[in-house]
Design a protein around this motif. Structure first.
Motif, PDB file in Angstrom:
ATOM      1  N   MET A  16       0.825  -1.199   0.000  1.00  0.00           N
ATOM      2  CA  MET A  16       0.000   0.000   0.000  1.00  0.00           C
ATOM      3  C   MET A  16       0.867   1.260   0.000  1.00  0.00           C
ATOM      4  N   LEU A  17       1.846   1.293   0.905  1.00  0.00           N
ATOM      5  CA  LEU A  17       2.735   2.443   0.987  1.00  0.00           C
ATOM      6  C   LEU A  17       3.563   2.602  -0.283  1.00  0.00           C
ATOM      7  N   GLU A  18       3.959   1.463  -0.834  1.00  0.00           N
ATOM      8  CA  GLU A  18       4.748   1.515  -2.060  1.00  0.00           C
ATOM      9  C   GLU A  18       3.913   2.066  -3.215  1.00  0.00           C
ATOM     10  N   ALA A  19       2.642   1.677  -3.256  1.00  0.00           N
ATOM     11  CA  ALA A  19       1.745   2.164  -4.309  1.00  0.00           C
ATOM     12  C   ALA A  19       1.519   3.674  -4.177  1.00  0.00           C
ATOM     13  N   LEU A  20       1.334   4.144  -2.918  1.00  0.00           N
ATOM     14  CA  LEU A  20       1.151   5.577  -2.693  1.00  0.00           C
ATOM     15  C   LEU A  20       2.410   6.357  -3.067  1.00  0.00           C
ATOM     16  N   SER A  21       3.557   5.806  -2.698  1.00  0.00           N
ATOM     17  CA  SER A  21       4.828   6.475  -3.025  1.00  0.00           C
ATOM     18  C   SER A  21       5.012   6.579  -4.531  1.00  0.00           C
ATOM     19  N   ALA A  22       4.672   5.516  -5.232  1.00  0.00           N
ATOM     20  CA  ALA A  22       4.793   5.524  -6.690  1.00  0.00           C
ATOM     21  C   ALA A  22       3.819   6.515  -7.318  1.00  0.00           C
ATOM     22  N   PHE A  23       2.607   6.573  -6.731  1.00  0.00           N
ATOM     23  CA  PHE A  23       1.598   7.493  -7.258  1.00  0.00           C
ATOM     24  C   PHE A  23       2.047   8.944  -7.105  1.00  0.00           C
ATOM     25  N   PHE A  24       2.518   9.304  -5.914  1.00  0.00           N
ATOM     26  CA  PHE A  24       2.927  10.688  -5.675  1.00  0.00           C
ATOM     27  C   PHE A  24       4.222  11.028  -6.408  1.00  0.00           C
ATOM     28  N   ALA A  25       5.066  10.037  -6.607  1.00  0.00           N
ATOM     29  CA  ALA A  25       6.280  10.281  -7.392  1.00  0.00           C
ATOM     30  C   ALA A  25       5.922  10.630  -8.827  1.00  0.00           C
ATOM     31  N   GLN A  26       4.860  10.017  -9.333  1.00  0.00           N
ATOM     32  CA  GLN A  26       4.459  10.250 -10.715  1.00  0.00           C
ATOM     33  C   GLN A  26       3.557  11.465 -10.879  1.00  0.00           C
ATOM     34  N   TYR A  27       2.631  11.651  -9.936  1.00  0.00           N
ATOM     35  CA  TYR A  27       1.628  12.692 -10.097  1.00  0.00           C
ATOM     36  C   TYR A  27       1.672  13.786  -9.027  1.00  0.00           C
ATOM     37  N   GLY A  28       2.574  13.702  -8.079  1.00  0.00           N
ATOM     38  CA  GLY A  28       2.591  14.645  -6.956  1.00  0.00           C
ATOM     39  C   GLY A  28       2.714  16.098  -7.384  1.00  0.00           C
ATOM     40  N   ASN A  29       3.647  16.394  -8.274  1.00  0.00           N
ATOM     41  CA  ASN A  29       3.827  17.776  -8.728  1.00  0.00           C
ATOM     42  C   ASN A  29       2.591  18.298  -9.441  1.00  0.00           C
ATOM     43  N   LEU A  30       1.970  17.442 -10.246  1.00  0.00           N
ATOM     44  CA  LEU A  30       0.767  17.835 -10.970  1.00  0.00           C
ATOM     45  C   LEU A  30      -0.385  18.120 -10.012  1.00  0.00           C
ATOM     46  N   LEU A  31      -0.546  17.258  -9.016  1.00  0.00           N
ATOM     47  CA  LEU A  31      -1.592  17.475  -8.018  1.00  0.00           C
ATOM     48  C   LEU A  31      -1.365  18.781  -7.252  1.00  0.00           C
ATOM     49  N   ARG A  32      -0.122  19.034  -6.880  1.00  0.00           N
ATOM     50  CA  ARG A  32       0.190  20.252  -6.137  1.00  0.00           C
ATOM     51  C   ARG A  32      -0.122  21.500  -6.970  1.00  0.00           C
ATOM     52  N   GLN A  33       0.272  21.491  -8.244  1.00  0.00           N
ATOM     53  CA  GLN A  33       0.036  22.651  -9.097  1.00  0.00           C
ATOM     54  C   GLN A  33      -1.454  22.890  -9.328  1.00  0.00           C
ATOM     55  N   GLU A  34      -2.201  21.817  -9.570  1.00  0.00           N
ATOM     56  CA  GLU A  34      -3.631  21.983  -9.817  1.00  0.00           C
ATOM     57  C   GLU A  34      -4.372  22.395  -8.545  1.00  0.00           C
ATOM     58  N   THR A  35      -3.877  21.951  -7.390  1.00  0.00           N
ATOM     59  CA  THR A  35      -4.461  22.399  -6.124  1.00  0.00           C
ATOM     60  C   THR A  35      -4.219  23.889  -5.923  1.00  0.00           C
ATOM     61  N   ILE A  36      -3.020  24.343  -6.244  1.00  0.00           N
ATOM     62  CA  ILE A  36      -2.708  25.772  -6.154  1.00  0.00           C
ATOM     63  C   ILE A  36      -3.583  26.573  -7.103  1.00  0.00           C
ATOM     64  N   ASP A  37      -3.759  26.066  -8.324  1.00  0.00           N
ATOM     65  CA  ASP A  37      -4.623  26.757  -9.293  1.00  0.00           C
ATOM     66  C   ASP A  37      -6.054  26.864  -8.776  1.00  0.00           C
ATOM     67  N   THR A  38      -6.537  25.798  -8.154  1.00  0.00           N
ATOM     68  CA  THR A  38      -7.890  25.831  -7.594  1.00  0.00           C
ATOM     69  C   THR A  38      -7.993  26.872  -6.485  1.00  0.00           C
ATOM     70  N   LEU A  39      -6.993  26.919  -5.610  1.00  0.00           N
ATOM     71  CA  LEU A  39      -6.984  27.900  -4.519  1.00  0.00           C
ATOM     72  C   LEU A  39      -6.936  29.322  -5.057  1.00  0.00           C
ATOM     73  N   ILE A  40      -6.180  29.538  -6.121  1.00  0.00           N
ATOM     74  CA  ILE A  40      -6.114  30.864  -6.730  1.00  0.00           C
ATOM     75  C   ILE A  40      -7.481  31.268  -7.265  1.00  0.00           C
ATOM     76  N   MET A  41      -8.134  30.356  -7.991  1.00  0.00           N
ATOM     77  CA  MET A  41      -9.449  30.666  -8.542  1.00  0.00           C
ATOM     78  C   MET A  41     -10.456  30.964  -7.442  1.00  0.00           C
ATOM     79  N   VAL A  42     -10.447  30.152  -6.389  1.00  0.00           N
ATOM     80  CA  VAL A  42     -11.401  30.345  -5.292  1.00  0.00           C
ATOM     81  C   VAL A  42     -11.137  31.662  -4.569  1.00  0.00           C
ATOM     82  N   THR A  43      -9.877  31.952  -4.282  1.00  0.00           N
ATOM     83  CA  THR A  43      -9.537  33.165  -3.532  1.00  0.00           C
ATOM     84  C   THR A  43      -9.856  34.423  -4.320  1.00  0.00           C
TER      85      THR A  43
END
Length: 227
Positions: free
Chosen positions: A1-28
């Motif tokens: 489970m931990l290995e799967a999460l680590s692999a997921f965030f290694a692949q998509y972590g930066n993208l998730l962070r950027q899109e979360t920031i974009d959402t916060l910008i739009m909302v604010t």
């Protein structure tokens, strides 16, 4: 489970962070401008009612009709209708910049009605007392109505922000960026279910934080005696 999460965030972590920031910008940004426009509009809707402190039936009817018209349009349809206007204003129809103008236009009538409802909850006796002491309309608004309605306005603020957050997710349908766009591009188009769930979980967390913070502040500033 931990290995799967680590692999997921290694692949998509930066993208998730950027899109979360974009959402916060739009909302604010949308919340700030929606309240800059919607707060005075809501005040006018309240004080110009037939039983308000500055009654103007004709003005109230016209502004109320325009506000209701703005609220009645589904956000997705509104975004499509405003595509050319959005490009004229911000130079693009897509992305975070392209989403903000229709978000503001859609959220402002909603905020105005929320403000009007909050002000309507203020005890009429308090307003009458201020009038009897010779207070002007601006004085009643800024020294009586808004301060007395502040706890309700804070709760209304949480509802407004959550609604705007939902709008940002809808805006992803036409490539507005943010978590909604991420869920559609990866979760739906590319069949990456984990990205869909990640976007949903982040949105749920945002809603809980917004609701908790505004509820806490509302309780702190509520001066009414509780039994």
């Amino acid at each position: 489970m931990l290995e799967a999460l680590s692999a997921f965030f290694a692949q998509y972590g930066n993208l998730l962070r950027q899109e979360t920031i974009d959402t916060l910008i739009m909302v604010t940004v949308t919340t700030v401008f929606a309240y800059l426009l919607g707060l005075p509009l809501g005040v006018l809707l309240n004080i110009t009612r037939p039983d308000g402190i500055w009654p103007h039936k004709g003005f109230n009817s016209v502004v109320g009709w325009i506000t209701n018209l703005g609220r009645s349009l589904p956000f997705l349809i509104l975004m499509i209708l405003l595509l050319d206007f959005t490009k004229l204003i911000v130079g693009t129809k897509i992305g975070v910049r392209g989403a903000i103008p229709p978000l503001i236009i859609s959220a402002t009538p909603f905020v105005a009605r929320m403000v009007e409802t909050s002000l309507a909850e203020v005890d009429g006796g308090v307003q009458e007392a201020a009038q009897s002491m010779g207070a002007t309309v601006p004085q009643i608004v800024f020294k009586v109505l808004l301060p007395e309605a502040m706890p309700s306005l804070m709760l209304g603020g949480s509802i407004s922000m959550v609604t705007i957050l939902a709008y940002t997710a809808i805006a992803g349908v036409i490539g507005a960026g943010g978590l909604g766009d991420l869920a559609i591009r990866y979760g739906y188009n590319r069949k990456v279910a984990s990205m869909m769930w990640a976007a949903v979980i982040i949105l749920v967390i945002m809603v809980q934080i917004i609701q908790s913070v505004f509820s806490f502040v509302s309780r702190k500033i509520d001066k009414r005696i509780r039994l």
